[in-house]
Design a protein around this motif. Structure first.
Motif, PDB file in Angstrom:
ATOM      1  N   LEU A  89       0.820  -1.208   0.000  1.00  0.00           N
ATOM      2  CA  LEU A  89       0.000   0.000   0.000  1.00  0.00           C
ATOM      3  C   LEU A  89       0.861   1.269   0.000  1.00  0.00           C
ATOM      4  CD1 LEU A  89      -2.932  -1.119   2.317  1.00  0.00           C
ATOM      5  CD2 LEU A  89      -2.889  -0.984  -0.191  1.00  0.00           C
ATOM      6  N   TYR A  92       1.807   1.637  -3.523  1.00  0.00           N
ATOM      7  CA  TYR A  92       0.652   2.052  -4.321  1.00  0.00           C
ATOM      8  C   TYR A  92       0.383   3.548  -4.152  1.00  0.00           C
ATOM      9  CZ  TYR A  92      -3.972   1.987  -6.447  1.00  0.00           C
ATOM     10  OH  TYR A  92      -5.047   2.218  -7.263  1.00  0.00           O
ATOM     11  N   ASP A 125      -3.725  -0.843 -13.496  1.00  0.00           N
ATOM     12  CA  ASP A 125      -4.557  -0.822 -12.291  1.00  0.00           C
ATOM     13  C   ASP A 125      -4.949  -2.234 -11.867  1.00  0.00           C
ATOM     14  OD1 ASP A 125      -4.499   1.939 -12.112  1.00  0.00           O
ATOM     15  OD2 ASP A 125      -6.509   2.235 -12.925  1.00  0.00           O
ATOM     16  N   TRP A 128      -2.011  -4.112 -10.183  1.00  0.00           N
ATOM     17  CA  TRP A 128      -1.770  -3.702  -8.800  1.00  0.00           C
ATOM     18  C   TRP A 128      -2.841  -4.272  -7.872  1.00  0.00           C
ATOM     19  CZ3 TRP A 128       2.090  -0.689  -6.450  1.00  0.00           C
ATOM     20  CH2 TRP A 128       3.082  -0.233  -7.304  1.00  0.00           C
ATOM     21  N   ARG A 129      -4.100  -4.197  -8.293  1.00  0.00           N
ATOM     22  CA  ARG A 129      -5.165  -4.732  -7.441  1.00  0.00           C
ATOM     23  C   ARG A 129      -5.020  -6.240  -7.253  1.00  0.00           C
ATOM     24  NH1 ARG A 129      -8.135  -0.644  -9.673  1.00  0.00           N
ATOM     25  NH2 ARG A 129      -8.820  -1.889 -11.431  1.00  0.00           N
ATOM     26  N   ILE A 132      -2.634  -6.946  -4.478  1.00  0.00           N
ATOM     27  CA  ILE A 132      -3.229  -6.649  -3.167  1.00  0.00           C
ATOM     28  C   ILE A 132      -4.233  -7.731  -2.786  1.00  0.00           C
ATOM     29  CG2 ILE A 132      -4.622  -4.999  -1.850  1.00  0.00           C
ATOM     30  CD1 ILE A 132      -3.321  -2.779  -3.622  1.00  0.00           C
ATOM     31  N   THR A 154     -10.239  -4.683  -1.542  1.00  0.00           N
ATOM     32  CA  THR A 154      -9.155  -4.108  -2.351  1.00  0.00           C
ATOM     33  C   THR A 154      -9.655  -2.919  -3.158  1.00  0.00           C
ATOM     34  OG1 THR A 154      -7.958  -6.201  -2.449  1.00  0.00           O
ATOM     35  CG2 THR A 154      -7.488  -4.593  -4.192  1.00  0.00           C
ATOM     36  N   THR A 158      -8.014   0.718  -2.675  1.00  0.00           N
ATOM     37  CA  THR A 158      -7.314   1.387  -3.777  1.00  0.00           C
ATOM     38  C   THR A 158      -8.074   2.614  -4.253  1.00  0.00           C
ATOM     39  OG1 THR A 158      -8.258  -0.138  -5.424  1.00  0.00           O
ATOM     40  CG2 THR A 158      -6.053  -0.674  -4.529  1.00  0.00           C
ATOM     41  N   ASP A 162      -6.439   6.146  -4.403  1.00  0.00           N
ATOM     42  CA  ASP A 162      -6.448   6.910  -5.661  1.00  0.00           C
ATOM     43  C   ASP A 162      -6.937   8.336  -5.408  1.00  0.00           C
ATOM     44  OD1 ASP A 162      -5.610   4.661  -7.081  1.00  0.00           O
ATOM     45  OD2 ASP A 162      -7.602   4.198  -7.879  1.00  0.00           O
ATOM     46  N   THR A 184      -5.204   5.314   5.884  1.00  0.00           N
ATOM     47  CA  THR A 184      -5.096   3.954   5.341  1.00  0.00           C
ATOM     48  C   THR A 184      -5.130   2.947   6.479  1.00  0.00           C
ATOM     49  OG1 THR A 184      -3.855   4.730   3.421  1.00  0.00           O
ATOM     50  CG2 THR A 184      -3.670   2.390   3.965  1.00  0.00           C
TER      51      THR A 184
END
Length: 194
Positions: A89, A92, A125, A128-129, A132, A154, A158, A162, A184
């Motif tokens: 994270l 990210y 995207d 990355w997800r 996670i 997730t 995210t 974002d 977070t």
């Protein structure tokens, strides 16, 4: 492709990213890239068929660098699933110079008008997800996380990051990195019970 040719191509990609950083995606011109690299416009378009391809390839190059950096950070992190999630994270979210986030904000905007770029951004995207989700799944299997729907968790995490990253990089630290990390942690507590 010869080594010289590969190095020249990479130089063109780096110059394109520098120009995006300085003036935005919409201001990149093949002639300006060629001048910066010290080659002819013809050589730029020998390596890249057109300006759209050059920009998409430059963003793909940047995405691959981000992924390499992320994977190295994950490999260097603890085997503890909670620590790996925190590392992921942090990677990210916005950090350092935030150029990566500024680049992706521009890419999101430009992708509204460019379906090829939209696929690149979408795939990045999704990648990355997926990482996670994999870490959260692992934590659930180990009994460390309590999460009935890792995919939905997730998406919520995210999406929050974002939005906060956009506020941080576009509006000059309206939201600080410290606040993003604190919020977070609150979200992780609610989503995963940690």
């Amino acid at each position: 492709m010869t080594r010289d040719s590969a190095e020249r191509r990479e130089g063109i990609l780096r110059a394109t990213l520098d120009m995006i950083k300085e003036g935005g995606i919409d201001r990149v011109r093949g002639a300006d890239v060629a001048k910066r690299v010290g080659v002819s416009v013809g050589l730029v378009f020998y390596h890249f068929d057109n300006l759209e391809t050059l920009i998409v390839e430059a963003l793909t190059y940047a995405a691959n660098r981000d992924i390499e950096h992320r994977d190295a950070a994950l490999a260097a992190s603890s085997s503890d699933v909670t620590e790996r999630l925190h590392t992921m994270l942090r990677e990210y979210g916005p950090s350092g110079s935030e150029f990566g986030w500024r680049l992706w904000v521009q890419a999101w905007s430009a992708s509204l008008r460019d379906p090829t770029l939209r696929r690149v951004v979408h795939d990045l995207d999704e990648g990355w997800r997926a990482v996670i989700v994999g870490i959260i799944d692992e934590g659930v299997e180990q009994g460390v996380f309590a999460c009935p729907d890792p995919v939905a968790a997730t998406w919520r995490l995210t999406s929050m990051l974002d939005g906060l990253a956009v506020q941080h990089v576009v509006f000059d630290d309206t939201v600080t990195v410290a606040q993003i990390r604190d919020w977070t942690q609150v979200a992780l507590s609610r989503e995963l019970g940690i």
